[in-house]
Design an enzyme around this catalytic site. Structure first.
Site, PDB file in Angstrom:
ATOM      1  N   CYS A 290      12.127  -5.112-124.439  1.00 56.75           N
ATOM      2  CA  CYS A 290      12.707  -4.205-123.442  1.00 56.75           C
ATOM      3  C   CYS A 290      13.810  -3.316-124.006  1.00 56.75           C
ATOM      4  CB  CYS A 290      13.236  -5.012-122.258  1.00 56.75           C
ATOM      5  SG  CYS A 290      11.979  -6.095-121.540  1.00 56.75           S
ATOM      6  N   HIS A 430      21.679  -2.488-118.124  1.00 49.65           N
ATOM      7  CA  HIS A 430      20.340  -3.055-118.274  1.00 49.65           C
ATOM      8  C   HIS A 430      19.952  -3.831-117.025  1.00 49.65           C
ATOM      9  CE1 HIS A 430      16.817  -4.697-120.229  1.00 49.65           C
ATOM     10  NE2 HIS A 430      17.219  -5.931-119.974  1.00 49.65           N
ATOM     11  N   GLU A 441      25.763  -9.636-118.832  1.00 46.78           N
ATOM     12  CA  GLU A 441      26.027  -8.234-119.156  1.00 46.78           C
ATOM     13  C   GLU A 441      27.292  -7.756-118.454  1.00 46.78           C
ATOM     14  OE1 GLU A 441      23.987  -3.785-119.105  1.00 46.78           O
ATOM     15  OE2 GLU A 441      23.160  -5.376-117.837  1.00 46.78           O
ATOM     16  N   LYS A 461      17.023   0.059-112.296  1.00 45.98           N
ATOM     17  CA  LYS A 461      15.961  -0.911-112.005  1.00 45.98           C
ATOM     18  C   LYS A 461      15.975  -1.372-110.549  1.00 45.98           C
ATOM     19  CE  LYS A 461      15.859  -2.667-116.755  1.00 45.98           C
ATOM     20  NZ  LYS A 461      16.967  -1.887-117.329  1.00 45.98           N
ATOM     21  N   HIS A 466      11.598  -2.969-113.575  1.00 45.18           N
ATOM     22  CA  HIS A 466      11.833  -3.028-115.020  1.00 45.18           C
ATOM     23  C   HIS A 466      10.611  -2.485-115.751  1.00 45.18           C
ATOM     24  CE1 HIS A 466      13.181  -4.033-118.852  1.00 45.18           C
ATOM     25  NE2 HIS A 466      13.384  -5.330-118.748  1.00 45.18           N
ATOM     26  N   PHE A 526      13.729  -9.487-124.962  1.00 44.05           N
ATOM     27  CA  PHE A 526      13.366 -10.816-125.436  1.00 44.05           C
ATOM     28  C   PHE A 526      13.483 -10.851-126.961  1.00 44.05           C
ATOM     29  CE2 PHE A 526      10.319 -12.315-121.789  1.00 44.05           C
ATOM     30  CZ  PHE A 526      11.413 -12.385-120.953  1.00 44.05           C
TER      31      PHE A 526
END
Length: 540
Positions: A290, A430, A441, A461, A466, A526
């Protein structure tokens, strides 16, 4: 780096020549001043053919080595690998060299290039600035940058029930799915039938970015295509093409699509776009889950800064709303199951969040060197200031519990761009609507920017889900649009903020006016991949 290579390569080449000359002197009885080393002579005779090849190949390509950094990685003793496991020159070897330098004319010649190279000064190179001159998107909220951003400002949600396939068997049946999409005028009909959606989204968004940047057919003819490149990645690649090939293989390999391998690989989207445009500059893709788009954008900018390109199309694309994609993320237990109310499902930082919502699409920027853009009269939307990458080195899917990788990434990005923390007043986070990710975050942002009272933070998002590898590209467009318009979009569904966050930093349910000084966009993936990139208004 090239200068360093020349300093190493040149004396090395001439040293080898000198060695050959010295070896020939050993066989000459008229040269009593040079000591003979029988053991070394035997070694050289055993490796005679290899050594002669090394000498022969070194005499001519010295200029080639001077113009490259290919030898820089060898280090002080790096040439040991050419002669075996021992260091190239021992202390005793250095003593022999010093003695021979007084008695052998050839060795004096060997030392001259190093002395000359040491007197040369590296020329001062002016930093090349990178600007955004075009944007292209394919999203659940529209396929034009202005349409897309206006929907964001109005708080419209692009999340709905999945219609592409029957997903009644899955616990999650919602996504940020693109309902209508056409490649007419952008992709050849024959390719449209064969390509995976991620490639169709990529090609369409890429060409729209060119059109938005004023790259007409006439302008295209004037470009130096050797210095125009494409760097658009994908987190997942052509999953549908690959899945269809597996299903065909169950019948017979003869039923397989001959394009299944190239159209499944993540690099082929960039390659196909470059083939279509005739752009011969840097061309590849990066896949970091991502965080893919940010990696591509920063690397594309670096190609321009280094002078390897004047213009780059960059960003990301993904299309994973298919049974195997949905099933895979369901198996990870990462998705929201708020099927009864899709528009309320993606809720970053809200205490009632229950996972992220999958989306699909593409986001592409046209980056250009400032003077190149000014020369052709391009509209400059924003300036790309810089960015950074780090790795959590902690877990495949979970963020570092102390946010160490994210904090390091942000601090490195600020340092690389020469931006102070006080200058950043807008962050497109994010924030995916996951339990752990949102909080970690936020804590990193609070630690880095907590003293900045002007700071505003939102998450795109919350309205489109996402988009995986495409998320950073679309969110980069969002930041540029915020700079252009002076408006930032709301956080949808932030009804009951998590106790671990201070809602004062977060944008509320309505759009807000903001004169963006510096905008930061975060993307994490990831594998512990962290990325941060920075944009600002362009002052020329």
């Amino acid at each position: 780096m090239a200068a360093a290579a020349s300093m190493v390569a040149s004396p090395f080449c001439t040293w080898l020549v000198a060695s050959c000359m010295s070896t020939s002197f050993d066989n000459d009885p008229r040269s009593p001043s040079v000591k003979r080393f029988p053991r070394r002579k035997r070694v050289l005779s055993q490796r005679g053919s290899t050594f002669q090849c090394l000498v022969a190949s070194c005499i001519d390509p010295c200029d080639q080595y001077r113009s490259s950094a290919s030898l820089s990685f060898l280090g002080d003793n790096g040439f040991a690998s050419l002669f075996g496991s021992k260091p190239f020159m021992s202390n005793r070897g250095h003593r022999r060299l010093r003695r021979a330098s007084h008695s052998g004319e050839a060795m004096a010649v060997a030392l001259q290039p190093a002395q000359e190279a040491g007197t040369k000064k590296k020329p001062v190179i002016k930093q090349r600035r990178v600007v955004v001159t075009g944007m292209g998107v394919v999203t659940p909220l529209g396929h034009e940058p202005d349409v897309f951003y206006n929907n964001l400002l109005d708080g419209v949600s692009g999340i709905s029930e999945i219609e592409t396939f029957d997903c009644t068997q899955f616990p999650t049946r919602i996504a940020g799915e693109i309902k209508s999409f056409s490649t007419d005028g952008w992709v050849a009909p024959k390719l449209s039938k064969r390509m995976d959606k991620f490639m169709l989204y990529l090609l369409t968004a890429g060409k729209k970015a060119l059109a938005d940047g004023g790259i007409t057919d006439e302008v295209m003819k004037e470009l130096d295509k050797r210095k125009c490149g494409v760097l658009i990645g994908s987190g997942m690649g052509g999953m549908k093409v690959f899945n269809d090939a597996i299903e065909a293989l169950r019948v017979s390999y003869k039923k397989m699509n001959p394009f299944c391998v190239p159209f499944a690989t993540t690099n082929m989207g960039s390659a196909m776009l470059a083939m279509d445009l005739g752009w011969m500059g840097p061309n590849y893709s990066i896949s970091t889950a991502c965080a893919t788009s940010n990696f591509c954008i920063l690397n594309a900018a670096n190609h321009i800064i280094r002078g390897e390109a004047d213009m780059m199309l960059c960003g990301g694309s993904d299309a994973v709303i298919i049974p195997i994609g949905l099933g895979g993320f369901v198996a990870c237990r990462a998705l929201s199951q708020r099927n009864s109310d899709p528009t309320k499902a993606s809720r970053p930082w809200d205490s009632n969040r229950d996972g992220f919502v999958m989306g699909e699409g593409a986001g592409v920027l046209l980056l250009e060197e400032l003077e190149h853009a000014k020369k052709r009269g391009a509209t400059i939307y924003a300036e790309f200031l810089g960015g950074s990458f780090t790795c959590d080195a902690y877990h495949m899917t979970e963020p570092h519990p102390e946010g160490a990788g994210v904090i390091l990434c942000i601090e490195k990005a600020l340092a690389q761009a020469g931006v102070s923390k006080e200058d950043v007043n807008y962050i497109n986070a994010h924030a995916t609507s996951t339990s752990a990710g949102d909080i970690k975050e936020y804590q990193a942002l609070a630690r880095c920017f907590g003293q900045n009272s002007e700071l505003r933070v939102n998450s795109t998002k919350s309205m489109i889900g996402h988009l995986l590898g495409a998320a950073g590209g679309v969110e980069a467009v969002t930041v540029v649009q915020a700079i252009r318009t002076g408006w930032i979009h709301p956080n949808l569904n932030l009804e009951d903020p998590d106790k671990a966050v201070d809602a004062k930093l977060l944008v509320g349910p309505k759009k807000e006016r903001l004169n963006v000084k510096v905008g930061l966009s975060n993307s994490f993936g990831f594998g512990g991949h962290n990325s941060s990139i920075l944009f600002a208004p362009c002052n020329v």
